[in-house]
Structures are given as C-alpha cells and as structure tokens.
Design a protein around this motif. Structure first.
Motif, mmCIF file in Angstrom:
data_model
loop_
_atom_site.group_PDB
_atom_site.id
_atom_site.type_symbol
_atom_site.label_atom_id
_atom_site.label_comp_id
_atom_site.label_asym_id
_atom_site.label_seq_id
_atom_site.Cartn_x
_atom_site.Cartn_y
_atom_site.Cartn_z
ATOM 1 N N GLY A 46 0.820 -1.193 0.000
ATOM 2 C CA GLY A 46 0.000 0.000 0.000
ATOM 3 C C GLY A 46 0.859 1.249 0.000
ATOM 4 O O GLY A 46 2.093 1.201 0.023
ATOM 5 N N SER A 47 0.200 2.385 0.000
ATOM 6 C CA SER A 47 0.913 3.661 -0.051
ATOM 7 C C SER A 47 0.301 4.626 0.952
ATOM 8 O O SER A 47 -0.854 4.492 1.353
ATOM 9 C CB SER A 47 0.845 4.254 -1.460
ATOM 10 N N ILE A 48 1.088 5.616 1.336
ATOM 11 C CA ILE A 48 0.604 6.660 2.233
ATOM 12 C C ILE A 48 1.092 8.005 1.733
ATOM 13 O O ILE A 48 2.231 8.143 1.261
ATOM 14 C CB ILE A 48 1.060 6.415 3.690
ATOM 15 N N ILE A 75 -5.995 8.842 -5.639
ATOM 16 C CA ILE A 75 -6.967 8.187 -4.785
ATOM 17 C C ILE A 75 -7.791 7.241 -5.643
ATOM 18 O O ILE A 75 -8.192 7.585 -6.767
ATOM 19 C CB ILE A 75 -7.867 9.223 -4.070
ATOM 20 N N ARG A 96 -4.545 7.903 3.001
ATOM 21 C CA ARG A 96 -4.459 9.258 2.467
ATOM 22 C C ARG A 96 -4.631 10.251 3.618
ATOM 23 O O ARG A 96 -5.661 10.244 4.304
ATOM 24 C CB ARG A 96 -5.534 9.501 1.400
ATOM 25 N N ASP A 115 -4.062 1.398 1.526
ATOM 26 C CA ASP A 115 -3.698 2.745 1.102
ATOM 27 C C ASP A 115 -4.198 3.747 2.139
ATOM 28 O O ASP A 115 -5.350 3.659 2.601
ATOM 29 C CB ASP A 115 -4.314 3.073 -0.257
ATOM 30 N N LEU A 128 -9.001 1.491 1.903
ATOM 31 C CA LEU A 128 -8.531 2.875 1.893
ATOM 32 C C LEU A 128 -8.831 3.492 3.245
ATOM 33 O O LEU A 128 -9.969 3.453 3.728
ATOM 34 C CB LEU A 128 -9.234 3.678 0.799
ATOM 35 N N LEU A 155 0.277 -1.218 5.446
ATOM 36 C CA LEU A 155 0.924 -0.930 4.161
ATOM 37 C C LEU A 155 1.478 -2.197 3.533
ATOM 38 O O LEU A 155 1.379 -2.395 2.308
ATOM 39 C CB LEU A 155 2.053 0.084 4.366
ATOM 40 N N LYS A 206 -0.286 10.929 -4.222
ATOM 41 C CA LYS A 206 -0.476 9.501 -4.473
ATOM 42 C C LYS A 206 -1.735 9.167 -5.265
ATOM 43 O O LYS A 206 -1.931 8.011 -5.661
ATOM 44 C CB LYS A 206 -0.523 8.740 -3.140
ATOM 45 N N ARG A 244 -9.704 -4.712 -0.523
ATOM 46 C CA ARG A 244 -9.017 -3.487 -0.930
ATOM 47 C C ARG A 244 -9.451 -2.400 0.046
ATOM 48 O O ARG A 244 -10.637 -2.092 0.150
ATOM 49 C CB ARG A 244 -9.401 -3.106 -2.353
ATOM 50 N N ASP A 281 8.224 6.366 5.298
ATOM 51 C CA ASP A 281 6.850 6.573 5.748
ATOM 52 C C ASP A 281 6.758 6.834 7.246
ATOM 53 O O ASP A 281 5.688 7.199 7.753
ATOM 54 C CB ASP A 281 5.993 5.356 5.392
#
Length: 604
Positions: A56-58, A66, A263, A261, A96, A256, A64, A94, A210
């Motif tokens: 995942g990403s932050i 959405i 945000r 993900d 968020l 992650l 990044k 999945r 991160d």
C-alpha cells in the motif's frame, strides 16, 4: 478491545481470522464462550492468507492519487481504524484509510497505547495473576452496569479480545508487554491487577520514509508512577518507538505491507448513499472533492468531537477549557452518521480526564494539556473548586474524577467543579515536586505560591472561608490516614500512585533524599539512554514477543507487586506546612462512545 486514546464512533466488530470465523458474521453461540476453548484458540497460530500482492501507499491525494473504488473505506487512522484496516486487508479486501490531519495515529499516537484485555493469557505465570471470563463478567457487569450495557457487545468483546491482541502480534512487527496495573474499580467483585497490555518496543526501520507520517512521542509525564518509566527517559526515537507511537507505527507498517492505502490531509465530507444503503464516501483534498465507492462498506473510526465547541455544547452541555488529544476531532463521524439517519446513543458519555495546561506546551501549534494523573494521589494535597470545597476523592481513576468535574448543579445549571485547584504544601513540594520539576526546586511561574492559605485563596480566586474550613476538616483525619468525607485511599487503585517505598520504607533514597534521587535518575537515564535504545531497538527488530516477555515481565512484576500493599498513608497527609501552592485543572475528554446499540460507559 480498548486502545488507550482510540475510539471507534460506529463500532464494527471485527474478529481475527481463526479458520471457522469470518469478519462478516459472528460465530453462532449456544451459550457463553468457554474459557478453555478460547485459550485453545489463542494458542493456535493465527495465519491469514491475504490476496493482496502489492504494498500500500501513504501520502496526500495530490501525491499519491486516490482510487475510485475499494472494498472498504475507513475514516480515521487511530488504533481502531488501523486495526480494522489491517484486519480487512488480511481478508483480501481493498482498503482505503482517509485521515483529515497530516499525521496518522489520532489520540492513540499521543497516548500510552495500552489495551485492556481480560483473560489475555500473556505471561500469567510471571505476573502471578489468575483471570477468566466469568471473573471479567462480574467486573464489567458490576455496580448495576448489567442493567445498561449491551450484553451481546460485552460478550463479543470478552470472546474476541485475546484473539485480537494476538492477531496484532502475528501480523505486525510488534509485541505486547503485560504488567501489574489494577483495574480502575479495583475493589469490586471480579477486579484484577493483570489485564493491562502495554506496547513493546517497535523499530521504525520497517516504515522507511513513511515513518514521517507518525507523530513522534511526547515527553510529558506524571510525577509519581510505580512503573520504572524513568529508565526510558534517555531513549532516542531513531532506533526504537514506545507507547502509542509504537502501536501506531506497527499497525501502519502492517497495513501498508498488506496493501492498505492511507491518504492524509483528506477529510471526509459526506457519505454516498442509494436506496440500498451507504455505497461510498466523498473526501476533500486541496479544495477538490473525490468520490470513492466502497463495495463492502464504510467504517467510521474518526474519534470524537472535543475539538468542536459547538458539538461539545450540544451533547455535553459546554465546550472544554483544555484538550488532551490532537486537534481535528471535530465530530465529522457524528455529522456523517446523522445525515444518513443512523441512530446515535451514548452521546452523553465520554472518557473523562482532568487536564492541566502548562505554559508553552503545544502540539502542532495548538495548546495541549497534560492528563492530571499520579499527582492527585500524593499526600499533603487536596483538590477544591472555586468555593474552596473538596468535591471528590482526589485519587479516583481519571475517568471518574473528570466526570465529577463536569457534573451540572441542577439548581444553578452551572458546573461548579469545572475549574479545580490542586492545593499542596511545602512537604509535598520538597518530597515530590510536580510535573517533572525537581522536588524542592525552583518554583515555576505557573504555580501560585503564598505563605498562608488565606493569601493563596485570594491569589487564585477561591473562597477563603471555604478553603480554610475544608483544610481544617481534612487535616486531623488525614494525619490519621483517614478520609471519612470521600474515602480516599480505601481502594488499591487509589494507593497505586501513592508515596510508598516497600523495600526500604523511610530509609529509601526517595524518602530521605528526594531531590538528589530525582536528579540522579535524570543523569542515569541520560547515561544509559544510548545503551537502552540499542538494546530495545535490537529486541524490536528481532520481533520475538515471547522472548521479550520472558525477560521483562517477571522482573517488572516483582518491582511493582509490593506497591499493591501500599497503606492509606501513601495517599493521605495533612496540608499544614507553609508555604502553600496551587495548580489549576480543568476537565478534558477523549471521544464518547457512539454506537448503533444502546450502551453506556463500562468499567475499566
């Protein structure tokens, strides 16, 4: 499961994945869960095969992007939200997470990060405690709470709590450290001294860059604590994180790693609905709104509303003079829930805390108060309101004491205890200091000082006659270690933070040379800090919680257990030696419980 500082506003019961369970349906029960079955399941390896193949990403939405569609959207990144995110991701969802602030962690990130888990099963032989589900039920349902609590919710908590604690360990680079800590209602039936779990050390190395999204640990603390936290005073944050940041960091890394993900700077604006229910959420980033569809649902875990004077006044009668949590808890979850017609209950309840605002202490440019803890339980002190009257047992657990501070007088419609003063004398000052100030040291400007109680009352605006009568009533009984007015010192929890030195008594360094001992501890902590940092960092990187507990829990329990035998004199003593001092306190709170079922605050 209770995380220190974390509050889920709409509660989703999520079980760790044991093969016969799923996260969308509770196991069928024909009766209460059997302790031996839970113990057996807790010993099993909790392994979940996630279908997530990417990390995942932050970051922010401009950085990044959405996604337009996910399975689950979680609003809020505290302990509750990040645990839910990890759980859903391990199920293959999945996920968020949207966070309104620039850092993740919420109130969990600035707390001790503790969890209260009955029958957790960690290191019970080293702790020398016994616990079971029936004992925990007697405690939780005691004092009439069986008439107001949601029994299904309580049973789910008792049933799954130990599993959730192990789920976190199995799926993060993190471990729990159990310790001796009395339940807040320590002397009622079913109470225990072994249900508290504290975060073990965590290495931020796994987060890499991160790590910048996790708020660094705060350095404020209490003056008196039976746990030897002073040994950790020299630890740096490069090698190891402790307390709330450790829990937040570990959960973030685990999420992650499993495709979650996150945000930041992306506050929720409204829920997306159709005739079948909630279908997604709208978030705002840099003034632009983004719609995210959620095929499985939206979880609101965004804390409370203590940052909003308007919402606090609506549900809790008045805003708060101090705040002990980060800014941003503005009640968005309440707004979102109301807009879709959800039922709100428990809005009058909160996790109350007396707070003290010291000059210059801020968090991200906003005043941040300290939670007023052990200082209230020390002898040679009382707390009074503006009338100069005591209004409670000063050594009560913070949630009870803070709630009393918020009580409304039905005849006047005011809160007479909303501003309270800790009054203490020179004996207190020379023995204990306050808020980290060396005992007997230079008096900080935020303390009021006077040669007589009458002069002190005039300085702080407290009724002189009331204060003098209160002290005259308190002192003779306190000198005999008694408090017939409020029974201070009657319970084990009252005495846990008191002035008691079980091994050497009056001959201990703390009792004979308090100032020199405090200074020596600071120097020792600074000297051993680099060594402790490296050792703790190595332990965190090894990620072997069982091994760490085998080394730490037993010795720590031997240090703390004698404190449980503290006498009443450890918290009671007359306020009779000039000069006299005063420090102001106001009630603060973490988020209230807001759920779809009827529930009120339980015991801790």
């Amino acid at each position: 499961m209770y995380f220190s500082g974390a509050r889920a506003v709409l509660v989703l019961t999520v079980a760790p994945t044991v093969r016969s369970w799923t996260s969308t349906a509770a196991p069928q029960r024909t009766g209460r869960p059997r302790e031996k079955d839970i113990a057996k399941l807790c010993k099993e390896e909790i392994v979940v095969d996630s279908s997530i193949q990417h990390r995942g990403s932050i970051g922010t939405v401009p950085q990044k992007g959405i996604p337009e569609e996910v399975d689950v959207v979680i609003v809020g990144s505290g302990g509750a939200g990040l645990t839910a995110a990890l759980t859903a991701a391990k199920e293959g969802a999945r996920v968020l997470v949207v966070e309104s602030r620039e850092l993740v962690g919420g109130a969990t990130g600035i707390s001790a990060g503790a969890a209260w888990i009955p029958n957790h099963g960690f290191s019970t032989k080293d702790l020398k405690v016994k616990d079971d589900l029936d004992q925990a039920r007697r405690y939780i349902y005691g004092q009439g709470r069986d008439q107001i609590l949601d029994h299904d919710l309580v049973e789910k908590f008792l049933e799954t709590g130990p599993h959730v604690a192990r789920f976190i360990e199995k799926n993060t680079s993190f471990g729990w450290i159990p310790t001796i800590w009395p339940d807040y209602r320590s002397d009622i039936e079913g109470a225990s001294v072994g249900r508290a779990l504290f975060p073990g050390p965590y290495s931020p190395e796994g987060l890499g860059e991160d790590a910048k999204y996790v708020r660094p640990a705060l350095t404020t603390g209490m003056a008196k604590n039976p746990l030897p936290f002073w040994l950790l005073g020299g630890i740096g944050i490069d090698d190891v994180w402790l307390a709330g940041p450790a829990l937040v960091g570990a959960l973030l890394e685990g999420g992650l790693r499993n495709g979650v993900d996150v945000r930041v700077e992306a506050p929720a604006v409204r829920l997306v609905t159709d005739e079948s229910g909630v279908r997604g959420i709208v978030v705002r980033a840099d003034g632009v709104e983004h719609t995210v569809r959620a095929t499985k649902g939206v979880l609101l875990a965004s804390g409370g509303f203590e940052s909003s004077a308007e919402v606090s006044t609506t549900y809790l009668d008045a805003p708060f003079g101090v705040q002990v949590s980060p800014q941003g808890h503005d009640g968005i979850a309440v707004q979102l829930a109301k807009e879709v017609g959800a039922d709100l209950t428990g809005m009058e309840d909160a996790w109350w805390m007396p707070g003290v605002q010291l000059p210059g202490e801020e968090l991200e440019g906003q005043p941040l108060s300290r939670v007023f803890l052990g200082e209230r339980a020390l002898p040679h002190s009382i707390m009074v309101n503006s009338q100069g009257l005591r209004f409670a047992n000063e050594a009560l657990a913070y949630d009870q004491f803070g709630q009393i501070m918020r009580e409304v007088d039905p005849t006047t419609g005011t809160m007479p205890n909303a501003t309270a003063w800790l009054i203490f004398d020179q004996k207190y000052w020379k023995k204990f200091g306050i808020f980290g100030v060396t005992p007997g040291g230079e008096v900080p400007k935020y303390l009021h000082r006077a040669d007589t109680l009458a002069e002190l009352a005039a300085k702080i605006g407290v009724d002189e006659a009331g204060l003098l009568r209160t002290v005259d009533r308190f002192n003779p009984e306190a000198a005999r270690s008694r408090d017939p007015q409020f029974n201070r010192g009657d319970t084990m929890f009252d005495r846990y933070f008191g002035a008691f030195y079980p091994r050497l008594g009056k001959n201990s360094p703390d009792a004979r040379f308090p100032a020199a001992t405090a200074k020596a501890r600071v120097r020792i902590a600074a000297a051993i800090g680099p060594i402790v940092s490296k050792l703790a960092g190595r332990a965190a990187k090894r990620n072997n919680p069982e091994r760490l507990r085998s080394v730490v829990v037993g010795p720590l329990a031997k240090i703390i257990r004698p404190v449980l035998k503290s006498p009443k004199s450890s918290v009671l003593g007359p306020v009779d030696t000039a000069p006299y001092y005063a420090s102001r306190s106001r009630p603060a709170r973490s988020a209230p419980s807001v759920v779809r079922r009827r529930t009120q605050s339980g015991a801790r």
